[in-house]
Design an enzyme around this catalytic site. Structure first.
Site, PDB file in Angstrom:
ATOM      1  N   LYS A 123       0.818  -1.219   0.000  1.00  0.00           N
ATOM      2  CA  LYS A 123       0.000   0.000   0.000  1.00  0.00           C
ATOM      3  C   LYS A 123       0.850   1.266   0.000  1.00  0.00           C
ATOM      4  O   LYS A 123       0.475   2.274  -0.607  1.00  0.00           O
ATOM      5  CB  LYS A 123      -0.949   0.013   1.200  1.00  0.00           C
ATOM      6  CG  LYS A 123      -0.272   0.161   2.562  1.00  0.00           C
ATOM      7  CD  LYS A 123      -1.300   0.300   3.671  1.00  0.00           C
ATOM      8  CE  LYS A 123      -0.629   0.499   5.027  1.00  0.00           C
ATOM      9  NZ  LYS A 123      -1.613   0.670   6.109  1.00  0.00           N
ATOM     10  N   ARG A 133      -7.991  -0.509  17.063  1.00  0.00           N
ATOM     11  CA  ARG A 133      -8.404  -0.231  15.695  1.00  0.00           C
ATOM     12  C   ARG A 133      -9.373  -1.343  15.339  1.00  0.00           C
ATOM     13  O   ARG A 133     -10.433  -1.444  15.942  1.00  0.00           O
ATOM     14  CB  ARG A 133      -7.193  -0.141  14.751  1.00  0.00           C
ATOM     15  CG  ARG A 133      -7.512   0.615  13.455  1.00  0.00           C
ATOM     16  CD  ARG A 133      -6.328   0.733  12.528  1.00  0.00           C
ATOM     17  NE  ARG A 133      -5.923  -0.558  11.974  1.00  0.00           N
ATOM     18  CZ  ARG A 133      -4.902  -0.708  11.127  1.00  0.00           C
ATOM     19  NH1 ARG A 133      -4.177   0.336  10.779  1.00  0.00           N
ATOM     20  NH2 ARG A 133      -4.598  -1.904  10.659  1.00  0.00           N
TER      21      ARG A 133
END
Length: 361
Positions: free
Chosen positions: A36, A131
């Site tokens: 990414k 998260r």
């Protein structure tokens, strides 16, 4: 060559991959290459695969599609837990996904069955970073549900630490994850092939632990591309930390006052700036700005200092370097700046291969 650009040394990427595979492989840990930060760049992805990376992970399906269309042969893992709205794309374009929501898993099952595909899933467990992840007290329920969903194969358990809350993936956390895996395998009479303990922040745990327990997989981006661990950003011995160089062109170089003059209000960033008066200064303007790069994440390699930035410009103190119009300033980048650089089409990507040839994307 068009500026701004980012120069990428593919030889150094290959070296880092080889060294990290050897390092983590010494305790039975396989590394997944996280693409990414380089925007799913197919040339870079090809280097990873040719140097032994079997699974490529990305948080954007569009990046995975780009790599697959370029013919990069690997298993593709969706790094960010899937959105309900993208469930069909996940099934079509990826082989593995990280998951924490039953509603999404059921939708993945629906599309997998419809397309006669067996999609591999890794359930993420919450271990304190807050998260994504299933609370440990609820993991049994999720495993039971997934094992009964058609088209899905539960292949592993994982966790994420350090990214949001900055929580260290230390021995206590990794032991907890190993214990969860062993309890699940015993309770449900299953074997979990992948136990994904985290990311580039796991380096300190790895080097200080005698063994890895059940952890056999890590998702690495920063360590591969910047040669650093992700807790304190310290270099990892034997790795290159200078794979990427950002180049920006000087478009103005003049002697001007060091302190703006007139009535002061907010600037383009919404800040009210405060500059010290240092008299006249050799100042230069670069053709790059916060639209292109996280300015706080770049460090000049030349003897200049960043004074500030706007959407399209960076202003530097040029007193010691005396750069002229048309000259270029080179910068090192941190992880977040590298991520932004690869996310914008306005920065040319210049990959230099092992034969010292350039290829521009």
């Amino acid at each position: 060559m068009i500026l701004p650009r980012i120069d990428i040394d593919l030889r150094k990427i290959a070296h880092n991959v080889q060294q990290l595979k050897k390092l983590y492989g010494s305790k039975g840990i396989n590394i997944i290459g996280v693409t990414k930060v380089v925007g799913g760049n197919p040339i870079i992805a090809d280097v990873l695969v040719k140097n032994g990376i079997e699974i490529l992970a990305d948080s954007r399906i569009s990046n995975i599609i780009k790599m697959r269309k370029a013919g990069i042969r690997a298993q593709y893992l969706l790094l960010r837990i899937p959105a309900l709205s993208e469930a069909e794309e996940v099934i079509i374009h990826t082989h593995i996904s990280l998951n924490s929501e039953l509603a999404v898993l059921k939708k993945l099952s629906e599309y997998a069955s419809r397309n006669h595909i067996v999609h591999k899933v890794v359930l993420m467990v919450e271990l304190g970073d807050l998260r994504e992840g299933i609370m440990p007290s609820e993991i049994n329920t999720h495993v039971k549900e997934v094992l009964n969903l058609e088209g899905l194969a539960l292949v592993g358990i994982g966790t994420n630490l350090a990214c949001f809350g900055g929580i260290s993936p230390d021995a206590h956390k990794m032991n907890e994850l190993s214990s969860i895996v062993e309890r699940l395998e015993e309770k449900f009479k299953i074997t979990l092939a992948m136990v994904s303990g985290g990311n580039s922040a796991n380096y300190n745990w790895f080097t200080s632990s005698k063994d890895a327990g059940r952890i056999n997989s890590l998702r690495l981006g920063e360590s591969i591309f910047l040669g650093r661990e992700a807790l304190c950003r310290k270099p990892i011995p034997g790795l290159f930390t200078d794979i990427f160089t950002l180049m920006a062109e000087v478009i103005e170089a003049k002697i001007k006052p060091s302190q703006p003059y007139g009535e002061v209000y907010q600037n383009a960033n919404g800040d009210v700036p405060n500059f010290k008066n240092k008299g006249l200064m050799n100042r230069a303007v670069l053709a790059i700005g916060i639209q292109d790069i996280i300015v706080s994440g770049i460090v000049p390699k030349q003897n200049v200092a960043i004074l500030g930035s706007s959407s399209d410009h960076i202003v530097i103190d040029n007193t010691r370097a005396s750069l002229k119009v048309g000259d270029a300033v080179a910068f090192d980048l941190n992880y977040i700046a590298l991520l932004r650089a690869f996310s914008t089409p306005h920065i040319t990507k210049n990959t230099i291969d092992i034969y010292e040839c350039a290829s521009i994307l």
